[in-house]
Design a protein around this motif. Structure first.
Motif, short mmCIF file in Angstrom:
data_model
loop_
_atom_site.label_atom_id
_atom_site.label_comp_id
_atom_site.label_asym_id
_atom_site.label_seq_id
_atom_site.Cartn_x
_atom_site.Cartn_y
_atom_site.Cartn_z
N ARG A 1 0.85 -1.20 0.00
CA ARG A 1 0.00 0.00 0.00
C ARG A 1 0.88 1.25 0.00
O ARG A 1 1.98 1.25 0.54
N ASP A 2 0.34 2.34 -0.57
CA ASP A 2 1.05 3.61 -0.49
C ASP A 2 0.64 4.31 0.81
O ASP A 2 -0.11 3.77 1.61
N GLN A 3 1.13 5.52 1.01
CA GLN A 3 0.86 6.24 2.26
C GLN A 3 -0.62 6.55 2.44
O GLN A 3 -1.09 6.68 3.57
N ALA A 4 -1.36 6.64 1.34
CA ALA A 4 -2.80 6.91 1.43
C ALA A 4 -3.59 5.62 1.67
O ALA A 4 -4.80 5.66 1.84
N GLY A 5 -2.91 4.48 1.66
CA GLY A 5 -3.59 3.22 1.88
C GLY A 5 -4.08 2.54 0.62
O GLY A 5 -4.75 1.51 0.67
N ASP A 6 -3.74 3.12 -0.54
CA ASP A 6 -4.17 2.53 -1.80
C ASP A 6 -3.22 1.41 -2.22
O ASP A 6 -2.01 1.49 -2.01
N ALA A 7 -3.77 0.37 -2.85
CA ALA A 7 -2.98 -0.77 -3.28
C ALA A 7 -2.01 -0.35 -4.37
O ALA A 7 -2.36 0.38 -5.29
N ILE A 8 -0.78 -0.83 -4.25
CA ILE A 8 0.24 -0.57 -5.26
C ILE A 8 0.92 -1.89 -5.61
O ILE A 8 0.74 -2.90 -4.94
N ALA A 9 1.73 -1.87 -6.67
CA ALA A 9 2.49 -3.06 -7.06
C ALA A 9 3.65 -3.25 -6.09
O ALA A 9 4.15 -2.29 -5.51
N PRO A 10 4.08 -4.49 -5.91
CA PRO A 10 5.24 -4.73 -5.06
C PRO A 10 6.46 -3.98 -5.59
O PRO A 10 6.61 -3.79 -6.79
N THR A 11 7.32 -3.57 -4.68
CA THR A 11 8.47 -2.76 -5.08
C THR A 11 9.78 -3.53 -5.07
O THR A 11 10.81 -2.97 -5.41
N THR A 12 9.76 -4.80 -4.68
CA THR A 12 10.97 -5.62 -4.68
C THR A 12 10.70 -6.91 -5.45
O THR A 12 9.54 -7.28 -5.65
N SER A 13 11.75 -7.57 -5.88
CA SER A 13 11.59 -8.84 -6.57
C SER A 13 12.69 -9.78 -6.10
O SER A 13 13.84 -9.35 -5.99
N PRO A 14 12.41 -11.02 -5.77
CA PRO A 14 11.06 -11.58 -5.78
C PRO A 14 10.23 -11.00 -4.66
O PRO A 14 10.73 -10.76 -3.57
N ALA A 15 8.98 -10.74 -4.97
CA ALA A 15 8.08 -10.13 -3.99
C ALA A 15 7.00 -11.13 -3.62
O ALA A 15 6.33 -11.68 -4.48
#
Length: 128
Positions: free
Chosen positions: A63-77
């Motif tokens: 989630r971002d700071q607003a609580g909205d779903a985002i894509a994973p930022t690391t791999s493997p995630a």
């Protein structure tokens, strides 16, 4: 899926022994899901859910700071979650009731196209 052209960052979740106290969920992307499931040792029966709707889950871990779903930022995630979700989902269903209503309308439209009756009003979902 990847060989068929699906984007590598498509959200996915593997749910082992769903709806039991032994439930385990591995959230990931389709690129990382096979390795993640193997690393976490999930076994049959396991249900795979793939696509943008996975990010609508109240248990999607990124989630971002607003609580909205985002894509994973690391791999493997991946994110392994165990046990039945304890979070009260009533708030989530209330917040997303417009989306759920639209999905029901789409489903009713498909049923009408097939000559079937719309879904019954007795649906126990809190969003109804």
């Amino acid at each position: 899926l990847l060989a068929s052209g699906s984007p590598a960052d498509t959200p996915a979740v593997a749910v082992e022994r769903g709806t039991t106290h032994h439930e385990r969920r591995v959230f990931s992307t389709i690129e990382d899901l096979p390795e993640s499931v193997a690393t976490c040792g999930l076994k049959s029966p396991t249900l795979l859910i793939v696509g943008a709707t996975v990010k609508l889950s109240p248990w999607w871990p990124w989630r971002d700071q607003a609580g909205d779903a985002i894509a994973p930022t690391t791999s493997p995630a991946y994110d392994l979650q165990t046990g039945l979700p304890s979070e009260d989902t009533r708030e989530w269903f209330t917040e997303h009731s417009r989306t759920l209503g639209k999905l029901r309308e789409i489903g009713d439209g498909v049923r009408q196209t097939r000559g079937e009756e719309p879904a019954e009003e007795g649906d126990p979902s809190p969003a109804r």
